[in-house]
Design an enzyme around this catalytic site. Sequence first.
Site, PDB file in Angstrom:
ATOM      1  CG  ASP A 144      -2.014   1.015   1.148  1.00  0.00           C
ATOM      2  OD1 ASP A 144      -3.186   0.614   1.171  1.00  0.00           O
ATOM      3  OD2 ASP A 144      -1.717   2.231   1.050  1.00  0.00           O
ATOM      4  CB  ILE A 145       1.087   4.094  -2.376  1.00  0.00           C
ATOM      5  CG1 ILE A 145       2.283   4.868  -2.911  1.00  0.00           C
ATOM      6  CG2 ILE A 145      -0.141   4.967  -2.252  1.00  0.00           C
ATOM      7  CD1 ILE A 145       3.448   4.017  -3.337  1.00  0.00           C
ATOM      8  CG  HIS A 191      -8.488  -3.276  -2.099  1.00  0.00           C
ATOM      9  ND1 HIS A 191      -9.420  -2.553  -2.814  1.00  0.00           N
ATOM     10  CD2 HIS A 191      -8.248  -2.562  -0.971  1.00  0.00           C
ATOM     11  CE1 HIS A 191      -9.719  -1.444  -2.160  1.00  0.00           C
ATOM     12  NE2 HIS A 191      -9.037  -1.427  -1.033  1.00  0.00           N
ATOM     13  CG  HIS A 217      -6.509  -2.712   3.418  1.00  0.00           C
ATOM     14  ND1 HIS A 217      -5.740  -1.594   3.147  1.00  0.00           N
ATOM     15  CD2 HIS A 217      -7.733  -2.460   2.895  1.00  0.00           C
ATOM     16  CE1 HIS A 217      -6.489  -0.702   2.490  1.00  0.00           C
ATOM     17  NE2 HIS A 217      -7.698  -1.193   2.328  1.00  0.00           N
TER      18      HIS A 217
HETATM   19  P1  5GP Z   1      -9.806   1.476   0.387  1.00  0.00           P
HETATM   20  O1  5GP Z   1     -10.357   1.496  -1.009  1.00  0.00           O
HETATM   21  O2  5GP Z   1      -9.720   0.083   0.949  1.00  0.00           O
HETATM   22  O3  5GP Z   1     -10.542   2.415   1.307  1.00  0.00           O
HETATM   23  O4  5GP Z   1      -8.329   2.043   0.318  1.00  0.00           O
HETATM   24  C1  5GP Z   1      -7.514   1.876  -0.815  1.00  0.00           C
HETATM   25  C2  5GP Z   1      -6.064   1.743  -0.404  1.00  0.00           C
HETATM   26  O5  5GP Z   1      -5.311   1.742  -1.601  1.00  0.00           O
HETATM   27  C3  5GP Z   1      -5.527   2.874   0.483  1.00  0.00           C
HETATM   28  O6  5GP Z   1      -4.933   2.327   1.650  1.00  0.00           O
HETATM   29  C4  5GP Z   1      -4.513   3.585  -0.404  1.00  0.00           C
HETATM   30  O7  5GP Z   1      -3.374   4.036   0.294  1.00  0.00           O
HETATM   31  C5  5GP Z   1      -4.142   2.527  -1.429  1.00  0.00           C
HETATM   32  N1  5GP Z   1      -3.816   3.079  -2.744  1.00  0.00           N
HETATM   33  C6  5GP Z   1      -4.523   4.013  -3.443  1.00  0.00           C
HETATM   34  N2  5GP Z   1      -3.929   4.275  -4.631  1.00  0.00           N
HETATM   35  C7  5GP Z   1      -2.826   3.489  -4.665  1.00  0.00           C
HETATM   36  C8  5GP Z   1      -1.798   3.329  -5.646  1.00  0.00           C
HETATM   37  O8  5GP Z   1      -1.773   3.951  -6.715  1.00  0.00           O
HETATM   38  N3  5GP Z   1      -0.815   2.430  -5.351  1.00  0.00           N
HETATM   39  C9  5GP Z   1      -0.791   1.725  -4.170  1.00  0.00           C
HETATM   40  N4  5GP Z   1       0.212   0.871  -3.991  1.00  0.00           N
HETATM   41  N5  5GP Z   1      -1.752   1.856  -3.238  1.00  0.00           N
HETATM   42  C10 5GP Z   1      -2.749   2.743  -3.477  1.00  0.00           C
END
Ligand code: 5GP
Length: 129
Positions: free
Chosen positions: A29-30, A93, A95
């Site tokens: 995660d970035i 996804h 985590h």
């Molecule tokens: P969620 O959709 O579960 O709320 O969060 C999405 C997750 O994806 C976040 O923790 C965010 O930091 C991560 N994320 C968003 N864009 C990118 C990206 O371009 N690359 C990576 N490696 N992680 C990402």
Amino acid sequence: MASIFSKIVSGEIPCYKVAETNDFLAFLDINPNAKGHTLCIPKKEVDKLFDLDEHTFNELMKFSRTVALAIEKAVPCKRVGMTVVGLEVPHAHVHLIPLNAMEDAQFIKKETLSPEDFEATARTIASCL
Ligand code: 5GP
């Protein structure tokens, strides 16, 4: 439009890759809650986790378990937690987060890592697979 994770799958956007099969990808995660915070995704783009067909869902869980066991070996932590949110990226996804304290699971406290830290962490987890 392709999700940001589909762009990672296609190589259009780079990632710190941890593991890959024909159907699944794991990458750091970035904006991690903790060092080693990893996302496991199906390459096939489906928004919500529970909308995945049963086979893909079960295989994603199997893949995520393999990655979680490697994270546990590679990153000092009390345990690896698993969370599903999906409010930011509409591509299913999981985590996987190394946990030492409850805050690590709360998406409040973020860890700043250098590109070298990300690379080394991804490499170390991959070596524990
Ligand atoms: P969620 O959709 O579960 O709320 O969060 C999405 C997750 O994806 C976040 O923790 C965010 O930091 C991560 N994320 C968003 N864009 C990118 C990206 O371009 N690359 C990576 N490696 N992680 C990402």
